[in-house]
Design an enzyme around this catalytic site. Structure first.
Site, PDB file in Angstrom:
ATOM      1  N   ASP A  25       0.825  -1.205   0.000  1.00  0.00           N
ATOM      2  CA  ASP A  25       0.000   0.000   0.000  1.00  0.00           C
ATOM      3  C   ASP A  25       0.861   1.256   0.000  1.00  0.00           C
ATOM      4  O   ASP A  25       0.348   2.366  -0.136  1.00  0.00           O
ATOM      5  CB  ASP A  25      -0.996   0.002   1.158  1.00  0.00           C
ATOM      6  N   SER A  26       2.176   1.074   0.093  1.00  0.00           N
ATOM      7  CA  SER A  26       3.105   2.196  -0.102  1.00  0.00           C
ATOM      8  C   SER A  26       2.953   2.789  -1.496  1.00  0.00           C
ATOM      9  O   SER A  26       3.414   3.908  -1.754  1.00  0.00           O
ATOM     10  CB  SER A  26       4.549   1.738   0.122  1.00  0.00           C
ATOM     11  N   ASP A  34      -1.087  -6.241  -0.642  1.00  0.00           N
ATOM     12  CA  ASP A  34      -1.385  -5.638   0.657  1.00  0.00           C
ATOM     13  C   ASP A  34      -2.884  -5.391   0.812  1.00  0.00           C
ATOM     14  O   ASP A  34      -3.527  -4.850  -0.100  1.00  0.00           O
ATOM     15  CB  ASP A  34      -0.667  -4.286   0.772  1.00  0.00           C
ATOM     16  N   GLU A  64      -1.456  -6.033   8.387  1.00  0.00           N
ATOM     17  CA  GLU A  64      -0.671  -5.533   9.507  1.00  0.00           C
ATOM     18  C   GLU A  64      -1.311  -5.896  10.843  1.00  0.00           C
ATOM     19  O   GLU A  64      -2.530  -5.874  10.988  1.00  0.00           O
ATOM     20  CB  GLU A  64      -0.530  -4.009   9.418  1.00  0.00           C
ATOM     21  N   GLU A 108       9.065  -4.865  10.503  1.00  0.00           N
ATOM     22  CA  GLU A 108       9.442  -3.536  10.027  1.00  0.00           C
ATOM     23  C   GLU A 108      10.000  -2.678  11.150  1.00  0.00           C
ATOM     24  O   GLU A 108       9.371  -2.520  12.201  1.00  0.00           O
ATOM     25  CB  GLU A 108       8.253  -2.820   9.384  1.00  0.00           C
TER      26      GLU A 108
END
Length: 262
Positions: A31-32, A70, A101, A168
């Site tokens: 999703d970056s 994602d 996440e 991360e």
């Protein structure tokens, strides 16, 4: 995969780049993309429709790499049914697996999605989708207590069925401990060399994202200057009538142009 060769993961978002990155073990459609491609100021604005679009493009560009899509913010948090439904959308778009996440808090969602037959990659440590709620973009696992919590989250994800877990911005010592505590591979990003694999965003690797450059990212080829130089060269040649040249042009058959310039 765990304990053998290191795993390489590249985050990319389009057909052309996916074709070039196909040598990596996995291509992560992160999703970056919302930040590096769409210009959003965070990943929280990314929608499912956008993620499906990016995932489809990457899946069409790869031949061998596994594609992981994602799940964007609020596409899986409300209920397990949402997680399953939206994971299915990414798979229909071309993903081989999905990533979400969170630790123990999302274990039910992971269990539901894997139960539906869709592989899930977990993601703990810094969670970009909710970083603002936890003090911003800070290194995780710097204390013994927080490191042990990360290990608990990793075990919860593994028990729920996750096939791999992204770590991360986790302190290297904590990441190494977490890696040893689970039987599935860990994929580090800013978490040191002790993980089973590493992931980087392609735009960071190529120096193409100008807003900021994460400390953990290594620039393997700084292409931003070359791209700007190429555009400047194109502009200069157009303005000076050096482009297009004969070899870049098409012509009518012999005799067909006679009299057209009168």
């Amino acid at each position: 995969m765990k304990g053998s060769e290191k795993i390489t993961v590249v985050a990319c978002y389009d057909y052309s780049m996916a074709a070039l990155c196909d040598g990596a073990d996995m291509l992560l459609v992160g999703d970056s993309a919302g930040m590096v491609v769409l210009g959003y100021d965070s990943t929280t604005r990314v929608t499912m429709d956008e993620m499906c679009l990016f995932t489809g493009a990457v899946s069409r560009g790869r031949k061998d790499s596994m594609v992981v899509g994602d799940l964007p913010f609020m596409s899986y948090q409300a209920c397990t049914a949402d997680a399953i439904r939206n994971s299915g959308r990414l798979v229909r778009a071309g993903a081989d697996a999905v990533k979400l996440e969170g630790g123990a808090a999302v274990a039910d969602a992971v269990r539901g999605v894997t139960g539906a037959g869709i592989p899930v990659m977990g993601h703990i440590g810094l969670l970009p989708q909710t970083a603002a709620l936890s003090g911003g973009y800070r290194v995780q696992g710097r204390t013994r207590e927080s490191a042990l919590r990360l290990a608990e989250d990793a075990k919860a994800l593994e028990e729920a069925g996750a096939f791999a877990i992204v770590l991360e911005m986790v302190a290297e010592e904590a990441a190494r401990m977490v890696t040893k505590s689970v039987g599935v591979p860990t994929i580090g990003i800013g978490s040191g060399a002790g993980c089973d694999g590493q992931v980087l965003v392609l735009h960071d690797m190529l120096g193409l994202y100008g807003r900021f450059r994460p400390k953990f990212a290594k620039v393997y080829a700084d292409l931003s200057g070359e791209v700007a130089g190429a555009v400047a060269g194109f502009k200069a040649e157009v303005e000076s009538s050096q482009f297009p040249r004969p070899e870049n042009s098409f012509y009518m058959d012999a005799g067909e142009a006679d009299g057209l310039d009168r």
